[in-house]
Motif scaffolding. Structure first.
Motif, PDB file in Angstrom:
ATOM      1  N   VAL A  24       0.876  -1.138  -0.085  1.00 11.68           N
ATOM      2  CA  VAL A  24       0.013  -0.167  -0.008  1.00 11.68           C
ATOM      3  C   VAL A  24       0.678   1.287  -0.068  1.00 11.68           C
ATOM      4  CG1 VAL A  24      -1.856   1.247   1.255  1.00 11.68           C
ATOM      5  CG2 VAL A  24      -1.944  -1.284   1.226  1.00 11.68           C
ATOM      6  N   LEU A  25       0.691   2.130  -1.256  1.00  9.06           N
ATOM      7  CA  LEU A  25       1.641   3.347  -1.229  1.00  9.06           C
ATOM      8  C   LEU A  25       0.826   4.529  -0.902  1.00  9.06           C
ATOM      9  CD1 LEU A  25       2.851   2.275  -4.885  1.00  9.06           C
ATOM     10  CD2 LEU A  25       3.820   1.811  -2.603  1.00  9.06           C
ATOM     11  N   THR A  26       1.212   5.397  -0.022  1.00 10.25           N
ATOM     12  CA  THR A  26       0.937   6.817   0.087  1.00 10.25           C
ATOM     13  C   THR A  26       1.629   7.721  -0.716  1.00 10.25           C
ATOM     14  OG1 THR A  26       0.061   6.090   2.167  1.00 10.25           O
ATOM     15  CG2 THR A  26       0.314   8.477   1.717  1.00 10.25           C
ATOM     16  N   MET A  27       1.022   8.315  -1.536  1.00 14.57           N
ATOM     17  CA  MET A  27       1.988   9.198  -2.525  1.00 14.57           C
ATOM     18  C   MET A  27       1.444  10.683  -2.543  1.00 14.57           C
ATOM     19  SD  MET A  27       2.316   6.696  -5.717  1.00 14.57           S
ATOM     20  CE  MET A  27       3.851   7.310  -6.445  1.00 14.57           C
ATOM     21  N   LYS A  28       2.230  11.508  -2.583  1.00 12.08           N
ATOM     22  CA  LYS A  28       1.982  13.117  -2.476  1.00 12.08           C
ATOM     23  C   LYS A  28       1.359  13.312  -3.970  1.00 12.08           C
ATOM     24  CE  LYS A  28       5.328  14.246   0.952  1.00 12.08           C
ATOM     25  NZ  LYS A  28       6.444  14.678   1.683  1.00 12.08           N
ATOM     26  N   LYS A  29       0.816  14.649  -3.917  1.00 15.88           N
ATOM     27  CA  LYS A  29       0.478  15.322  -5.432  1.00 15.88           C
ATOM     28  C   LYS A  29       1.805  15.235  -6.342  1.00 15.88           C
ATOM     29  CE  LYS A  29      -1.708  19.252  -7.278  1.00 15.88           C
ATOM     30  NZ  LYS A  29      -2.181  20.791  -7.053  1.00 15.88           N
ATOM     31  N   ASN A  30       1.397  14.923  -7.648  1.00 11.31           N
ATOM     32  CA  ASN A  30       2.447  15.102  -8.585  1.00 11.31           C
ATOM     33  C   ASN A  30       3.538  14.010  -8.711  1.00 11.31           C
ATOM     34  OD1 ASN A  30       1.103  17.322 -10.021  1.00 11.31           O
ATOM     35  ND2 ASN A  30       2.244  18.861  -8.831  1.00 11.31           N
ATOM     36  N   GLN A  31       3.498  13.012  -8.108  1.00 10.23           N
ATOM     37  CA  GLN A  31       4.278  11.955  -8.188  1.00 10.23           C
ATOM     38  C   GLN A  31       4.036  10.627  -9.239  1.00 10.23           C
ATOM     39  OE1 GLN A  31       4.426  10.815  -3.624  1.00 10.23           O
ATOM     40  NE2 GLN A  31       6.606  10.502  -4.306  1.00 10.23           N
ATOM     41  N   THR A  91      -0.101  11.328  -9.650  1.00  8.92           N
ATOM     42  CA  THR A  91      -1.198  11.666  -8.823  1.00  8.92           C
ATOM     43  C   THR A  91      -1.456  13.050  -8.963  1.00  8.92           C
ATOM     44  OG1 THR A  91       0.848  12.089  -7.207  1.00  8.92           O
ATOM     45  CG2 THR A  91      -0.044   9.964  -6.932  1.00  8.92           C
ATOM     46  N   MET A  92      -2.693  13.437  -8.906  1.00 11.96           N
ATOM     47  CA  MET A  92      -3.238  14.753  -9.012  1.00 11.96           C
ATOM     48  C   MET A  92      -3.402  15.484  -7.757  1.00 11.96           C
ATOM     49  SD  MET A  92      -5.612  14.525 -12.309  1.00 11.96           S
ATOM     50  CE  MET A  92      -5.707  16.207 -12.623  1.00 11.96           C
ATOM     51  N   GLU A  93      -3.336  14.491  -6.629  1.00 10.82           N
ATOM     52  CA  GLU A  93      -3.468  14.977  -5.211  1.00 10.82           C
ATOM     53  C   GLU A  93      -2.960  13.622  -4.173  1.00 10.82           C
ATOM     54  OE1 GLU A  93      -7.775  15.535  -5.008  1.00 10.82           O
ATOM     55  OE2 GLU A  93      -8.154  13.659  -4.113  1.00 10.82           O
ATOM     56  N   GLU A  94      -2.897  14.135  -3.014  1.00 18.34           N
ATOM     57  CA  GLU A  94      -2.568  13.037  -2.335  1.00 18.34           C
ATOM     58  C   GLU A  94      -3.260  11.719  -2.460  1.00 18.34           C
ATOM     59  OE1 GLU A  94      -2.193  12.032   2.456  1.00 18.34           O
ATOM     60  OE2 GLU A  94      -1.021  13.879   1.791  1.00 18.34           O
ATOM     61  N   SER A  95      -2.577  10.492  -2.595  1.00 20.02           N
ATOM     62  CA  SER A  95      -3.444   9.107  -2.922  1.00 20.02           C
ATOM     63  C   SER A  95      -2.933   8.027  -2.228  1.00 20.02           C
ATOM     64  CB  SER A  95      -3.284   9.163  -4.573  1.00 20.02           C
ATOM     65  OG  SER A  95      -3.759  10.061  -5.447  1.00 20.02           O
ATOM     66  N   VAL A  96      -3.684   7.269  -1.999  1.00 14.47           N
ATOM     67  CA  VAL A  96      -3.536   5.857  -1.372  1.00 14.47           C
ATOM     68  C   VAL A  96      -3.640   4.930  -2.605  1.00 14.47           C
ATOM     69  CG1 VAL A  96      -3.861   4.202   0.388  1.00 14.47           C
ATOM     70  CG2 VAL A  96      -4.145   6.601   0.865  1.00 14.47           C
ATOM     71  N   ILE A  97      -2.550   4.125  -2.824  1.00 18.32           N
ATOM     72  CA  ILE A  97      -2.674   3.301  -3.950  1.00 18.32           C
ATOM     73  C   ILE A  97      -2.126   1.795  -3.580  1.00 18.32           C
ATOM     74  CG2 ILE A  97      -1.938   2.754  -6.371  1.00 18.32           C
ATOM     75  CD1 ILE A  97      -1.458   5.879  -6.573  1.00 18.32           C
ATOM     76  N   THR A  98      -2.964   0.667  -3.874  1.00 18.31           N
ATOM     77  CA  THR A  98      -2.513  -0.697  -3.572  1.00 18.31           C
ATOM     78  C   THR A  98      -1.616  -1.014  -4.766  1.00 18.31           C
ATOM     79  OG1 THR A  98      -4.182  -1.000  -2.260  1.00 18.31           O
ATOM     80  CG2 THR A  98      -3.014  -2.864  -3.078  1.00 18.31           C
ATOM     81  N   SER A  99      -0.440  -1.520  -4.617  1.00 16.53           N
ATOM     82  CA  SER A  99       0.344  -2.303  -5.748  1.00 16.53           C
ATOM     83  C   SER A  99       0.443  -3.964  -5.538  1.00 16.53           C
ATOM     84  CB  SER A  99       1.789  -1.790  -5.625  1.00 16.53           C
ATOM     85  OG  SER A  99       2.626  -2.545  -6.537  1.00 16.53           O
ATOM     86  N   ILE A 100       0.121  -4.499  -6.664  1.00 14.63           N
ATOM     87  CA  ILE A 100      -0.044  -5.939  -6.664  1.00 14.63           C
ATOM     88  C   ILE A 100       0.597  -6.656  -7.626  1.00 14.63           C
ATOM     89  CG2 ILE A 100      -1.815  -7.829  -6.613  1.00 14.63           C
ATOM     90  CD1 ILE A 100      -4.051  -5.978  -6.321  1.00 14.63           C
TER      91      ILE A 100
END
Length: 230
Positions: A24-31, A91-100
Motif C-alpha cells: 500500500v503506497l501513500t503518494m503526494k501530489k504530482n508523483q 497523482t493529481m492529489e495525495e493518493s493511497v494506492i495498492t500495488s499488486i
C-alpha cells in the motif's frame, strides 16, 4: 468439533491491506506511480485520490488520456503480456494506492471468485467507456465532447441533481482530454456559464440543464463543422 468456517472473502478489504505480493503506497501530489516505458510487472488499485494518465507520442506530443478515481484499477496491461508501460500515471492529489504483483494478481483471480467479479466489472465498464470515447471523438464537436467530459467527471446522474466536480482540473488538462486547445475550452466554459449550464464557486458545478442540452441536442450545444476543427 468441525473446522471453523472460512471468513467470507471481501475484495475491497483485500485490496486495502498489505499482504503477500501487495504493497500500500501513500503518494503526494504530482508523483509518478509509473512512467511510460517502465517494466510492467504489477497492477495498481486506487483507494483514495486521483491519478492522471498521459501518453507521449514519438514526436514528443503529450496527451491526457484519462483521469482515474477511487475504485479503479490501472496498469493491468501486464496481465495481457505487455512488457512495458504504455502510459505515465501521475497523482493529481495525495493518493493511497495498492500495488499488486502480477503473480499475486493472477493467483487471486484464480482462487477468489468475488475478486474476479470485481475485476471483470471494472474491465467491462472501462471497455464501454473506451468505445463511448471513440464514438465521441469521431462524431461530436469539441464543444459537445467538453460537455460530456464535465458530466462524466461530475458523476452526473448518481444523485439526480446538480453535481460538483471536486477536482480542481485545469483548462489545459480538459483541452488535452478532448483533443482541442485551451483557448477553445475557455470559450466553451464561458458560454456554458452564461447559459446557466455550469457555475463556478471555487469548483465547477454542473447543472441538469447541461445534460438536457446534450441529450436533446439543443442549439447551444450542437455540432458545427465550421468551428469544430481543431
Amino acid at each position: 468439533m468441525g473446522r471453523p468456517a472460512k471468513p467470507e472473502f471481501d475484495p475491497k478489504a483485500f485490496l486495502a491491506m498489505v499482504g503477500t505480493g501487495k504493497t500500500v503506497l501513500t503518494m503526494k501530489k504530482n508523483q509518478h506511480v509509473f512512467e511510460q516505458g517502465d517494466v510492467a510487472d504489477s497492477v495498481f488499485y486506487l483507494q483514495k485520490g486521483q491519478v492522471k494518465l498521459t501518453v507521449v507520442s514519438e514526436q514528443g506530443k503529450e496527451a491526457v488520456v484519462g483521469i482515474l478515481e477511487p475504485g479503479q484499477f490501472f496498469g493491468e496491461g501486464c496481465l495481457n503480456g505487455h512488457p512495458l508501460r504504455i502510459a505515465t500515471t501521475t497523482t493529481m492529489e495525495e493518493s493511497v494506492i495498492t500495488s499488486i504483483t502480477k503473480e499475486a494478481m493472477i493467483a487471486t483471480l484464480r482462487t477468489e471468485p468475488k475478486f474476479s467479479e470485481l475485476f471483470m466489472a471494472y474491465l467491462l465498464t472501462r471497455n464501454s467507456r473506451i468505445e463511448e470515447d471513440l464514438i465521441d471523438q469521431l462524431f461530436n464537436s469539441s464543444e459537445k465532447r467538453l460537455a460530456r467530459l464535465l458530466l462524466l467527471l461530475a458523476h452526473f446522474g448518481e444523485e439526480g441533481r446538480s453535481q460538483s466536480i471536486l477536482l480542481n482540473i485545469s483548462q489545459e488538462t480538459l483541452a488535452e482530454m478532448i483533443g482541442t486547445t485551451r483557448s477553445r475550452v475557455s470559450a466553451f466554459m464561458n458560454k456554458f456559464r452564461k447559459l446557466g449550464l455550469i457555475s463556478y464557486n471555487g469548483k465547477i458545478e454542473v447543472h441538469n440543464s447541461l445534460l438536457n442540452a446534450v441529450l436533446r441536442e439543443k442549439p447551444e450545444i450542437e455540432r458545427d463543422d465550421s468551428t469544430s476543427k481543431d
